[in-house]
Design an enzyme around this catalytic site. Structure first.
Site, PDB file in Angstrom:
ATOM      1  N   ALA A   1       0.846  -1.194   0.000  1.00 49.18           N
ATOM      2  CA  ALA A   1       0.000   0.000   0.000  1.00 49.18           C
ATOM      3  C   ALA A   1       0.880   1.243   0.000  1.00 49.18           C
ATOM      4  O   ALA A   1       2.054   1.194   0.366  1.00 49.18           O
ATOM      5  CB  ALA A   1      -0.910  -0.009   1.221  1.00 49.18           C
TER       6      ALA A   1
ATOM      7  N   GLU B   1      -2.370  -9.197  -0.825  1.00 48.22           N
ATOM      8  CA  GLU B   1      -3.807  -9.280  -0.545  1.00 48.22           C
ATOM      9  C   GLU B   1      -4.630  -9.151  -1.819  1.00 48.22           C
ATOM     10  O   GLU B   1      -5.626  -9.854  -2.001  1.00 48.22           O
ATOM     11  CB  GLU B   1      -4.193  -8.194   0.458  1.00 48.22           C
ATOM     12  CG  GLU B   1      -3.625  -8.452   1.848  1.00 48.22           C
ATOM     13  CD  GLU B   1      -3.815  -7.291   2.802  1.00 48.22           C
ATOM     14  OE1 GLU B   1      -4.295  -7.517   3.927  1.00 48.22           O
ATOM     15  OE2 GLU B   1      -3.482  -6.150   2.426  1.00 48.22           O
TER      16      GLU B   1
ATOM     17  N   GLU C   1       3.459  -5.921   7.066  1.00 47.35           N
ATOM     18  CA  GLU C   1       2.854  -4.845   7.842  1.00 47.35           C
ATOM     19  C   GLU C   1       3.375  -4.776   9.276  1.00 47.35           C
ATOM     20  O   GLU C   1       3.432  -3.702   9.879  1.00 47.35           O
ATOM     21  CB  GLU C   1       1.321  -5.002   7.857  1.00 47.35           C
ATOM     22  CG  GLU C   1       0.643  -4.714   6.528  1.00 47.35           C
ATOM     23  CD  GLU C   1       0.582  -5.926   5.604  1.00 47.35           C
ATOM     24  OE1 GLU C   1      -0.121  -5.840   4.576  1.00 47.35           O
ATOM     25  OE2 GLU C   1       1.232  -6.951   5.915  1.00 47.35           O
TER      26      GLU C   1
ATOM     27  N   GLY D   1      -0.474  -5.092   0.666  1.00 45.18           N
ATOM     28  CA  GLY D   1      -1.699  -4.992  -0.120  1.00 45.18           C
ATOM     29  C   GLY D   1      -1.593  -5.670  -1.457  1.00 45.18           C
ATOM     30  O   GLY D   1      -2.601  -6.136  -2.009  1.00 45.18           O
TER      31      GLY D   1
END
Length: 288
Positions: free
Chosen positions: A96, A142, A162, A139
């Site tokens: 992200a 994901e 993360e 992300g």
């Protein structure tokens, strides 16, 4: 005269290619953060390429707005039967965009349902193949797991780092990863931030195939083409049934599958498929 003819033929060839390219993009807008094309036989495959190369395709709200809009338009296109999401050879998506979330507060996240619209990818009725080259971290990992099939290039790396930023995955990483690779490996990846390479991802069940980096997208499009030749109606039902396996008990899943199986007998495509098999010919599905 011969040279003139050759030049003219080359011009016509370029014009034909240009026209074909224009047709492939007809009805699709230009986006800031992604490139969208139709590929495959009869433009039956929608290809979405994440396009923030300077940021290693870092995911941000604006990018997901683009992705969601493109998915909506491709899903409404009856000529498109399957979708492919990819990045570039260096990165599928390296996580992200940290700058976008750095100064957010709990109130900002909770009141604004931060990352809520990222999950729309997993709710698309048409099947989606993730073609992952390079980094698929945070992300990016994901997003790949939101897709229905994951193909990896030989240089692919997956991870949920993360924890190294003082937070946890927020777009399904702690939920989808254990379902793919099991609790032990998922827990190790989430708690250490360590990455796994393509071969480990294949062995663990996170990806279904590995290809040379330069061939990856073409191979994903080939599979998407194959899927697109089937009844879109039945493909959507099959996708829904497989996804149900992750959300219910075995008994409940079997009951759901049986109901969907019975429902296919109300479709013209089921009748056409079985009739074509008996008559030893290729089925002509009409998606109804």
């Amino acid at each position: 005269m011969s040279a003139l003819f050759t030049t003219g033929r080359a011009f016509l060839s370029r014009a034909a290619k240009s026209a074909a390219f224009s047709r492939s993009l007809s009805g699709l807008p230009t986006y800031e953060n992604i490139i969208v094309e139709k590929r495959g036989k009869n433009d039956s495959v929608g290809l979405i390429q994440l396009n923030r190369p300077k940021a290693l395709n870092a995911l941000c709200d604006a990018l997901f707005d683009d992705v969601n809009d493109a998915l909506d338009k491709l899903s409404e296109d009856k000529g498109v039967g399957c979708l492919v999401i990819t990045g570039n050879e260096k990165a599928f998506a390296a996580g992200a965009d940290i700058k976008e979330m750095q100064n957010k507060t709990f109130v900002d996240c909770a009141s604004g349902n931060f990352l809520g619209h990222w999950g729309r990818v997993s709710k698309n009725r048409k099947p989606i193949i993730a073609a992952v080259n390079g980094f698929a971290l945070g992300g990016g990992c994901e997003l790949a797991m939101m897709c229905d099939i994951i193909y990896a290039g030989e240089n692919a790396h997956f991870g949920q780092p993360e924890i190294l930023l003082g937070t946890i995955p927020g777009a399904g990483g702690t939920q989808r990863l254990p379902r793919y690779v099991g609790k032990s490996l998922a827990m190790e990846m989430v708690l250490t931030g360590n990455r796994i390479n393509a071969q480990t991802a294949l062995s663990a069940g996170l990806v279904s195939k590995i290809f040379p980096t330069g061939r990856l997208v073409d191979e994903a499009i080939k599979t998407a083409e194959t899927i697109s030749q089937n009844s879109q109606l039945i493909v959507a039902l099959a996708k829904e049934s497989v996804n149900k396996a992750y959300e219910t008990t075995l008994a409940e899943g079997n009951e759901f599958e049986k109901k969907i199986f019975h429902a296919t007998f109300a479709t013209a495509d089921r009748k056409e498929g079985m009739t074509a098999f008996v008559e030893k010919r290729k089925a002509d599905f009409k998606n109804n």
